[in-house]
Motif scaffolding. Structure first.
Motif, PDB file in Angstrom:
ATOM      1  N   GLY A  32      30.083 -18.913   1.617  1.00 21.16           N
ATOM      2  CA  GLY A  32      31.437 -18.489   1.981  1.00 21.16           C
ATOM      3  C   GLY A  32      31.688 -17.064   1.527  1.00 21.16           C
ATOM      4  N   TRP A  33      32.968 -16.732   1.410  1.00 21.76           N
ATOM      5  CA  TRP A  33      33.347 -15.365   1.028  1.00 21.76           C
ATOM      6  C   TRP A  33      32.905 -15.036  -0.388  1.00 21.76           C
ATOM      7  CZ3 TRP A  33      34.376 -11.992   4.515  1.00 21.76           C
ATOM      8  CH2 TRP A  33      34.921 -12.386   5.719  1.00 21.76           C
ATOM      9  N   THR A  34      32.927 -16.033  -1.278  1.00 18.57           N
ATOM     10  CA  THR A  34      32.524 -15.791  -2.666  1.00 18.57           C
ATOM     11  C   THR A  34      31.051 -15.416  -2.742  1.00 18.57           C
ATOM     12  OG1 THR A  34      34.144 -17.443  -3.374  1.00 18.57           O
ATOM     13  CG2 THR A  34      32.473 -16.797  -4.965  1.00 18.57           C
ATOM     14  N   GLU A  35      30.215 -16.198  -2.071  1.00 18.26           N
ATOM     15  CA  GLU A  35      28.778 -15.909  -2.072  1.00 18.26           C
ATOM     16  C   GLU A  35      28.487 -14.571  -1.411  1.00 18.26           C
ATOM     17  OE1 GLU A  35      30.074 -18.766  -1.127  1.00 18.26           O
ATOM     18  OE2 GLU A  35      29.224 -20.272  -2.466  1.00 18.26           O
ATOM     19  N   LEU A  36      29.233 -14.276  -0.340  1.00 19.81           N
ATOM     20  CA  LEU A  36      29.060 -13.001   0.364  1.00 19.81           C
ATOM     21  C   LEU A  36      29.412 -11.826  -0.548  1.00 19.81           C
ATOM     22  CD1 LEU A  36      28.144 -12.209   3.183  1.00 19.81           C
ATOM     23  CD2 LEU A  36      30.533 -12.137   3.860  1.00 19.81           C
ATOM     24  N   ALA A  37      30.497 -11.966  -1.307  1.00 16.26           N
ATOM     25  CA  ALA A  37      30.904 -10.904  -2.233  1.00 16.26           C
ATOM     26  C   ALA A  37      29.870 -10.718  -3.344  1.00 16.26           C
ATOM     27  CB  ALA A  37      32.272 -11.222  -2.832  1.00 16.26           C
ATOM     28  N   ILE A  38      29.367 -11.834  -3.884  1.00 19.69           N
ATOM     29  CA  ILE A  38      28.336 -11.753  -4.928  1.00 19.69           C
ATOM     30  C   ILE A  38      27.074 -11.092  -4.373  1.00 19.69           C
ATOM     31  CG2 ILE A  38      26.785 -13.125  -6.376  1.00 19.69           C
ATOM     32  CD1 ILE A  38      29.133 -15.134  -6.657  1.00 19.69           C
ATOM     33  N   GLY A  39      26.675 -11.473  -3.173  1.00 20.18           N
ATOM     34  CA  GLY A  39      25.506 -10.870  -2.535  1.00 20.18           C
ATOM     35  C   GLY A  39      25.683  -9.380  -2.310  1.00 20.18           C
ATOM     36  N   ALA A  40      26.886  -8.977  -1.906  1.00 19.81           N
ATOM     37  CA  ALA A  40      27.162  -7.553  -1.670  1.00 19.81           C
ATOM     38  C   ALA A  40      27.081  -6.762  -2.971  1.00 19.81           C
ATOM     39  CB  ALA A  40      28.542  -7.389  -1.037  1.00 19.81           C
ATOM     40  N   VAL A  41      27.620  -7.314  -4.047  1.00 18.85           N
ATOM     41  CA  VAL A  41      27.568  -6.632  -5.344  1.00 18.85           C
ATOM     42  C   VAL A  41      26.127  -6.510  -5.827  1.00 18.85           C
ATOM     43  CG1 VAL A  41      28.186  -6.847  -7.780  1.00 18.85           C
ATOM     44  CG2 VAL A  41      29.918  -7.228  -6.026  1.00 18.85           C
ATOM     45  N   LEU A  42      25.371  -7.591  -5.721  1.00 17.29           N
ATOM     46  CA  LEU A  42      23.963  -7.551  -6.131  1.00 17.29           C
ATOM     47  C   LEU A  42      23.171  -6.549  -5.305  1.00 17.29           C
ATOM     48  CD1 LEU A  42      23.161 -11.315  -6.747  1.00 17.29           C
ATOM     49  CD2 LEU A  42      23.376  -9.500  -8.446  1.00 17.29           C
ATOM     50  N   PHE A  43      23.395  -6.533  -4.000  1.00 16.83           N
ATOM     51  CA  PHE A  43      22.703  -5.588  -3.129  1.00 16.83           C
ATOM     52  C   PHE A  43      23.043  -4.150  -3.517  1.00 16.83           C
ATOM     53  CE2 PHE A  43      22.326  -2.987   0.673  1.00 16.83           C
ATOM     54  CZ  PHE A  43      21.033  -3.272   1.053  1.00 16.83           C
ATOM     55  N   LEU A  44      24.300  -3.902  -3.802  1.00 16.41           N
ATOM     56  CA  LEU A  44      24.737  -2.559  -4.192  1.00 16.41           C
ATOM     57  C   LEU A  44      24.094  -2.137  -5.511  1.00 16.41           C
ATOM     58  CD1 LEU A  44      26.717  -0.466  -3.020  1.00 16.41           C
ATOM     59  CD2 LEU A  44      28.396  -1.331  -4.631  1.00 16.41           C
ATOM     60  N   LEU A  45      24.058  -3.035  -6.481  1.00 14.95           N
ATOM     61  CA  LEU A  45      23.440  -2.705  -7.772  1.00 14.95           C
ATOM     62  C   LEU A  45      21.947  -2.429  -7.628  1.00 14.95           C
ATOM     63  CD1 LEU A  45      25.217  -5.271 -10.123  1.00 14.95           C
ATOM     64  CD2 LEU A  45      25.552  -2.788 -10.038  1.00 14.95           C
ATOM     65  N   ILE A  46      21.268  -3.246  -6.834  1.00 13.93           N
ATOM     66  CA  ILE A  46      19.838  -3.032  -6.620  1.00 13.93           C
ATOM     67  C   ILE A  46      19.598  -1.713  -5.895  1.00 13.93           C
ATOM     68  CG2 ILE A  46      17.823  -3.894  -5.341  1.00 13.93           C
ATOM     69  CD1 ILE A  46      18.914  -6.737  -5.962  1.00 13.93           C
ATOM     70  N   ASP A  47      20.419  -1.428  -4.895  1.00 12.99           N
ATOM     71  CA  ASP A  47      20.276  -0.188  -4.126  1.00 12.99           C
ATOM     72  C   ASP A  47      20.502   1.034  -5.003  1.00 12.99           C
ATOM     73  OD1 ASP A  47      19.877   1.249  -1.676  1.00 12.99           O
ATOM     74  OD2 ASP A  47      22.028   1.615  -1.643  1.00 12.99           O
ATOM     75  N   LEU A  48      21.557   1.006  -5.797  1.00 11.40           N
ATOM     76  CA  LEU A  48      21.847   2.146  -6.687  1.00 11.40           C
ATOM     77  C   LEU A  48      20.765   2.291  -7.754  1.00 11.40           C
ATOM     78  CD1 LEU A  48      25.700   1.782  -7.138  1.00 11.40           C
ATOM     79  CD2 LEU A  48      24.485   3.489  -5.783  1.00 11.40           C
ATOM     80  N   GLY A  49      20.275   1.169  -8.271  1.00  9.58           N
ATOM     81  CA  GLY A  49      19.201   1.220  -9.265  1.00  9.58           C
ATOM     82  C   GLY A  49      17.927   1.802  -8.697  1.00  9.58           C
ATOM     83  N   SER A  50      17.591   1.436  -7.460  1.00 13.64           N
ATOM     84  CA  SER A  50      16.369   1.966  -6.860  1.00 13.64           C
ATOM     85  C   SER A  50      16.492   3.457  -6.589  1.00 13.64           C
ATOM     86  CB  SER A  50      16.030   1.216  -5.571  1.00 13.64           C
ATOM     87  OG  SER A  50      16.990   1.473  -4.578  1.00 13.64           O
ATOM     88  N   ARG A  51      17.681   3.914  -6.267  1.00 13.15           N
ATOM     89  CA  ARG A  51      17.877   5.361  -6.065  1.00 13.15           C
ATOM     90  C   ARG A  51      17.681   6.116  -7.369  1.00 13.15           C
ATOM     91  NH1 ARG A  51      22.983   6.324  -2.046  1.00 13.15           N
ATOM     92  NH2 ARG A  51      22.390   4.816  -0.470  1.00 13.15           N
ATOM     93  N   GLN A  52      18.156   5.548  -8.480  1.00 11.65           N
ATOM     94  CA  GLN A  52      17.981   6.196  -9.778  1.00 11.65           C
ATOM     95  C   GLN A  52      16.504   6.301 -10.139  1.00 11.65           C
ATOM     96  OE1 GLN A  52      20.124   7.694 -11.753  1.00 11.65           O
ATOM     97  NE2 GLN A  52      21.841   7.262 -10.418  1.00 11.65           N
ATOM     98  N   VAL A  53      15.753   5.233  -9.881  1.00 11.17           N
ATOM     99  CA  VAL A  53      14.322   5.235 -10.174  1.00 11.17           C
ATOM    100  C   VAL A  53      13.617   6.287  -9.336  1.00 11.17           C
ATOM    101  CG1 VAL A  53      12.201   3.878  -9.941  1.00 11.17           C
ATOM    102  CG2 VAL A  53      14.233   2.837 -10.932  1.00 11.17           C
ATOM    103  N   LEU A  54      13.972   6.388  -8.057  1.00 12.89           N
ATOM    104  CA  LEU A  54      13.354   7.393  -7.196  1.00 12.89           C
ATOM    105  C   LEU A  54      13.680   8.807  -7.659  1.00 12.89           C
ATOM    106  CD1 LEU A  54      13.832   5.886  -3.623  1.00 12.89           C
ATOM    107  CD2 LEU A  54      11.712   6.154  -4.899  1.00 12.89           C
TER     108      LEU A  54
END
Length: 60
Positions: A32-54
């Motif tokens: 539902g919306w809760t899982e979607l929001a959690i997934g979006a936050v996790l995706f954003l954190l992973i994306d930002l973290g990978s940019r920092q590593v690069l």
């Protein structure tokens, strides 16, 4: 040819495409919306973290 229009387009569309696929996967599995929001936050954190590593890797 350093960077054709196709390469630039694919690079530009990769993140939104992956985010959309993750959202579809969550919704298709009964999330539902809760899982979607959690997934979006996790995706954003992973994306930002990978940019920092690069950035760190490019500096060294």
């Amino acid at each position: 040819m350093p960077g054709s229009w196709l390469t630039k387009t694919v690079r530009y569309l990769t993140r939104p495409l992956v985010a959309a696929l993750v959202a579809l996967f969550i919704l298709a599995n009964g999330g539902g919306w809760t899982e979607l929001a959690i997934g979006a936050v996790l995706f954003l954190l992973i994306d930002l973290g990978s940019r920092q590593v690069l950035r760190r890797r490019n500096r060294t």
